[in-house]
Design an enzyme around this catalytic site. Structure first.
Site, PDB file in Angstrom:
ATOM      1  N   ASN A  84       0.796  -1.227   0.000  1.00 46.24           N
ATOM      2  CA  ASN A  84       0.000   0.000   0.000  1.00 46.24           C
ATOM      3  C   ASN A  84       0.834   1.284   0.000  1.00 46.24           C
ATOM      4  OD1 ASN A  84      -2.496   1.738   0.945  1.00 46.24           O
ATOM      5  ND2 ASN A  84      -0.951   2.031   2.532  1.00 46.24           N
ATOM      6  N   SER A 145      -3.792   2.694  -8.976  1.00 48.46           N
ATOM      7  CA  SER A 145      -4.616   3.908  -8.961  1.00 48.46           C
ATOM      8  C   SER A 145      -5.247   4.065 -10.342  1.00 48.46           C
ATOM      9  CB  SER A 145      -3.733   5.130  -8.673  1.00 48.46           C
ATOM     10  OG  SER A 145      -4.404   6.320  -9.032  1.00 48.46           O
ATOM     11  N   TYR A 157       3.867   9.486 -11.045  1.00 46.66           N
ATOM     12  CA  TYR A 157       2.892   8.668 -10.304  1.00 46.66           C
ATOM     13  C   TYR A 157       2.147   7.715 -11.244  1.00 46.66           C
ATOM     14  CZ  TYR A 157      -0.934   7.739  -6.957  1.00 46.66           C
ATOM     15  OH  TYR A 157      -1.852   7.152  -6.114  1.00 46.66           O
ATOM     16  N   ALA A 159       3.087   6.563 -14.124  1.00 44.18           N
ATOM     17  CA  ALA A 159       3.992   5.511 -14.617  1.00 44.18           C
ATOM     18  C   ALA A 159       4.158   4.412 -13.565  1.00 44.18           C
ATOM     19  CB  ALA A 159       5.356   6.120 -14.973  1.00 44.18           C
ATOM     20  N   LYS A 161       2.043   3.596 -11.156  1.00 45.10           N
ATOM     21  CA  LYS A 161       0.809   2.849 -10.908  1.00 45.10           C
ATOM     22  C   LYS A 161       0.475   1.923 -12.080  1.00 45.10           C
ATOM     23  CE  LYS A 161       0.107   4.318  -6.722  1.00 45.10           C
ATOM     24  NZ  LYS A 161       0.217   3.400  -5.583  1.00 45.10           N
ATOM     25  N   ILE A 190     -10.283   9.131  -3.227  1.00 44.05           N
ATOM     26  CA  ILE A 190     -10.758   8.627  -1.937  1.00 44.05           C
ATOM     27  C   ILE A 190     -10.616   9.730  -0.901  1.00 44.05           C
ATOM     28  CG2 ILE A 190     -10.441   6.825  -0.178  1.00 44.05           C
ATOM     29  CD1 ILE A 190     -11.335   5.827  -3.040  1.00 44.05           C
TER      30      ILE A 190
END
Ligand code: NDP
Length: 247
Positions: A84, A145, A157, A159, A161, A190
């Protein structure tokens, strides 16, 4: 897999969505264990919920290897790893202001690659190694994501995910012979401390794009973790939990 009594390691579980996973998994009867980089958050989690944890920077190979060895020696191999821990360091790829042209710094690219991609790789590898060594037919859940499809201001980010989603499929294929599953969750927006800080005007703009008419709740991502653990037929897939944002 029955959740009750299972060893579940959650990276980056000292706060945010990972903390919610730990709290809910404990309520379902599992034995969660959290790793994170901020001792204060681990202490607060322990005091509030009794959930144990320790400091681990998921980017440090030697520390990750040592952690999984020690954890397994003390508790048995993990049944589930929830990968996570993740960070953002957003910015435009190229930014022109008047005559000046700024480019996205390599340091910001690397920082996010290290945590979101290398961290997931290292923890996934060591969890799979311990599961295999001890004959545990386990599960790795990676947190991707919806940004994996590409998102404004998130070259790095997005790339990572996308990489996380690809590793999930690869691991599901390779680890099947050891009876280990791999799956991922791609959350949309979220409601967390981070998204709470977005100004109301921007929030309204974001929510207007979500068919569900609201941001998601951490609990809803946690319910998905539970579903993936319990449903043995979920394998090699990325579940998009985004209120319909990407449809
Ligand atoms: P948070 O920033 O609230 O929590 C992430 C946790 O990971 C923090 O406790 C953080 O520590 C920790 N962490 C950071 N770097 C490392 C490291 N090197 N080693 C170990 N732990 C580390 O994030 P969220 O709860 O919002 O997000 C959790 C996951 O969900 C991430 O992978 C994120 O990309 C993903 N996600 C989140 C969405 C959202 O809307 N919030 C949407 C889609 C995906 P510290 O306290 O120092 O920051």
């Amino acid at each position: 897999m029955e959740i009750s009594g299972k060893n579940v390691i959650i990276t980056g579980g000292g706060r945010g969505i990972g903390k919610q996973f730990a709290v809910d998994l404990k309520a379902y009867g599992a034995k969660p264990y959290v790793v994170d980089v901020v001792q204060e958050n681990l202490d607060a989690l322990k005091n509030e919920t009794g959930i144990p944890g320790s400091i681990l920077d998921v980017t440090n190979e030697a520390d990750v290897v040592a952690f999984f060895e020690t954890y397994t020696a003390e508790n048995g191999a993990p049944d589930v790893l929830v990968n996570n821990a993740g960070i953002t360091a957003d910015g435009l790829f190229i930014k022109q202001k008047g005559d000046e042209l700024a480019t996205f710094p390599l340091s910001k690219w690397q920082k996010v690659i290290d945590v979101n991609l290398t961290g997931v790789f290292l923890c996934g590898r060591e969890a799979a190694a311990q599961m295999t060594k001890h004959g545990v037919r386990g599960l790795i859940i990676n947190i991707s994501s919806v940004s994996r499809e590409g998102n404004f201001g998130q070259t790095n980010y997005s790339a990572t995910k996308a990489g996380v989603a690809a590793m999930t499929v690869t691991w599901a294929k390779e680890l099947a012979r050891a009876g280990i599953r791999a799956a991922a969750i791609a959350p949309g927006y979220i409601r967390t401390e981070m998204t709470d800080k977005i100004d109301q005007k921007m929030k309204d703009k974001i929510v207007a794009q979500i068919p569900a008419g609201r941001m998601g709740e951490m609990k809803e991502i946690s319910q998905t973790v539970r579903f993936i653990i319990e449903c043995d037929y979920v394998n090699g897939r990325v579940l998009e939990i985004d209120g319909g944002l990407r449809i």
